[in-house]
Design an enzyme around this catalytic site. Sequence first.
Site, PDB file in Angstrom:
ATOM      1  N   ARG A  62      31.875  35.397   8.439  1.00 53.29           N
ATOM      2  CA  ARG A  62      32.767  34.389   7.841  1.00 53.29           C
ATOM      3  C   ARG A  62      31.954  33.409   6.979  1.00 53.29           C
ATOM      4  O   ARG A  62      32.344  33.034   5.904  1.00 53.29           O
ATOM      5  CB  ARG A  62      33.510  33.568   8.915  1.00 53.29           C
ATOM      6  CG  ARG A  62      34.133  34.313  10.057  1.00 53.29           C
ATOM      7  CD  ARG A  62      35.598  34.541   9.809  1.00 53.29           C
ATOM      8  NE  ARG A  62      35.820  35.650   8.922  1.00 53.29           N
ATOM      9  CZ  ARG A  62      35.676  36.936   9.269  1.00 53.29           C
ATOM     10  NH1 ARG A  62      35.309  37.281  10.473  1.00 53.29           N
ATOM     11  NH2 ARG A  62      35.896  37.894   8.389  1.00 53.29           N
ATOM     12  N   ASN A  93      41.092  23.950   9.081  1.00 51.30           N
ATOM     13  CA  ASN A  93      40.171  24.944   8.526  1.00 51.30           C
ATOM     14  C   ASN A  93      38.720  24.591   8.823  1.00 51.30           C
ATOM     15  O   ASN A  93      38.346  23.418   8.844  1.00 51.30           O
ATOM     16  CB  ASN A  93      40.369  25.059   7.014  1.00 51.30           C
ATOM     17  CG  ASN A  93      41.761  25.548   6.679  1.00 51.30           C
ATOM     18  OD1 ASN A  93      42.460  26.042   7.561  1.00 51.30           O
ATOM     19  ND2 ASN A  93      42.161  25.411   5.429  1.00 51.30           N
ATOM     20  N   VAL A  94      37.928  25.630   9.001  1.00 57.14           N
ATOM     21  CA  VAL A  94      36.505  25.419   9.256  1.00 57.14           C
ATOM     22  C   VAL A  94      35.697  25.610   7.973  1.00 57.14           C
ATOM     23  O   VAL A  94      34.481  25.440   7.976  1.00 57.14           O
ATOM     24  CB  VAL A  94      35.993  26.348  10.386  1.00 57.14           C
ATOM     25  CG1 VAL A  94      36.701  26.008  11.700  1.00 57.14           C
ATOM     26  CG2 VAL A  94      36.179  27.822  10.050  1.00 57.14           C
ATOM     27  N   ASP A  95      36.366  25.956   6.874  1.00 56.48           N
ATOM     28  CA  ASP A  95      35.649  26.055   5.598  1.00 56.48           C
ATOM     29  C   ASP A  95      35.449  24.656   5.015  1.00 56.48           C
ATOM     30  O   ASP A  95      35.996  23.673   5.510  1.00 56.48           O
ATOM     31  CB  ASP A  95      36.389  27.003   4.630  1.00 56.48           C
ATOM     32  CG  ASP A  95      37.750  26.450   4.174  1.00 56.48           C
ATOM     33  OD1 ASP A  95      37.807  25.300   3.697  1.00 56.48           O
ATOM     34  OD2 ASP A  95      38.766  27.180   4.287  1.00 56.48           O
ATOM     35  N   HIS A 110      39.058  21.717  13.900  1.00 58.29           N
ATOM     36  CA  HIS A 110      38.558  22.904  14.603  1.00 58.29           C
ATOM     37  C   HIS A 110      37.093  23.221  14.297  1.00 58.29           C
ATOM     38  O   HIS A 110      36.658  24.347  14.482  1.00 58.29           O
ATOM     39  CB  HIS A 110      39.448  24.112  14.280  1.00 58.29           C
ATOM     40  CG  HIS A 110      40.838  23.969  14.836  1.00 58.29           C
ATOM     41  ND1 HIS A 110      41.913  24.686  14.381  1.00 58.29           N
ATOM     42  CD2 HIS A 110      41.321  23.181  15.823  1.00 58.29           C
ATOM     43  CE1 HIS A 110      42.996  24.335  15.057  1.00 58.29           C
ATOM     44  NE2 HIS A 110      42.664  23.421  15.924  1.00 58.29           N
ATOM     45  N   SER A 178      50.839  27.928  10.099  1.00 58.65           N
ATOM     46  CA  SER A 178      51.985  28.481  10.830  1.00 58.65           C
ATOM     47  C   SER A 178      52.448  27.527  11.925  1.00 58.65           C
ATOM     48  O   SER A 178      53.454  27.793  12.580  1.00 58.65           O
ATOM     49  CB  SER A 178      51.601  29.832  11.441  1.00 58.65           C
ATOM     50  OG  SER A 178      50.531  29.647  12.358  1.00 58.65           O
TER      51      SER A 178
END
Length: 236
Positions: A62, A93-95, A110, A178
């Site tokens: 990732r 998001n972890v980006d 997260h 979602s």
Amino acid sequence: MRPGFSMKNIVVLSGAGISAESGIRTFRDGDGLWRTHRFQDLATPQAWEKNPHLVLEFYNERRKQLFEVQPNEGHKALVRLEQHFITDIVTQNVDDLHERAGSGRVLHLHGELKKARSTKNPNLVYTLDNWELKWGDKCEEGSQLRPHIVWFGEAVPNIGLAIQIVRQADIMIVVGTSLQVYPAAGLLDYAKNSIPVYLVDPKAEAPYYMKNVVTIREKAGIGLPKLVDELIEKYG
Ligand code: OAD
């Protein structure tokens, strides 16, 4: 900003869908990560105990991809809000695509893919300058480093701060999520009753109990630039 008005607070709750057009897979769509991988084997403390090599490999893949992709029109549109509103982004998001687009106040619920932390001392967090985190990479106190990700079953340290931010919001945008994962999804419950909430997601469904919800069934890269123009025109 119009004379005599103070700046309004906007809070954006974002999820994997905002990064989909950058080429990052979501989790629960047809081609989502949790459709082809068992999260139990990869994103839980038990998975780390049982097979840390597999977990490291999954997050290395990732992370490698994250070094190759770019922010899209959706991330960029949100940056424009900052000239007109006090803007906070609360992301699942972890980006780091919000930051790379130029957003200033981004709270990660997260964790962050480009960071690692000590398995013994959670205060020791390091920014990685390349994609690979290896078994044997240690913190300064000699303990193995793990991905700086909040796994299923773990506490969400930033949720309290996120609740405070949402409580102050005058306008809320929810994009590309979602709303299946708690406590993040529960943040909507802390928004003041009267505020407008905009859902931007091709599959947006307004929670039945919420008033003042506007659903924009479009991809973030299309829906957000239009919405940002509208909000600046109406409230900016
Ligand atoms: P999901 O994969 O559950 O949901 C992604 C949402 O994005 C869906 O509602 C899609 O319809 C929508 N979507 C897809 N493409 C889009 C686009 N181009 N523009 C806008 N929306 C689009 O992802 P999340 O809700 O973010 O946690 O998932 C929440 C958490 O579950 C993640 O943070 C992750 C995962 O397990 C951890 O790994 C801890």
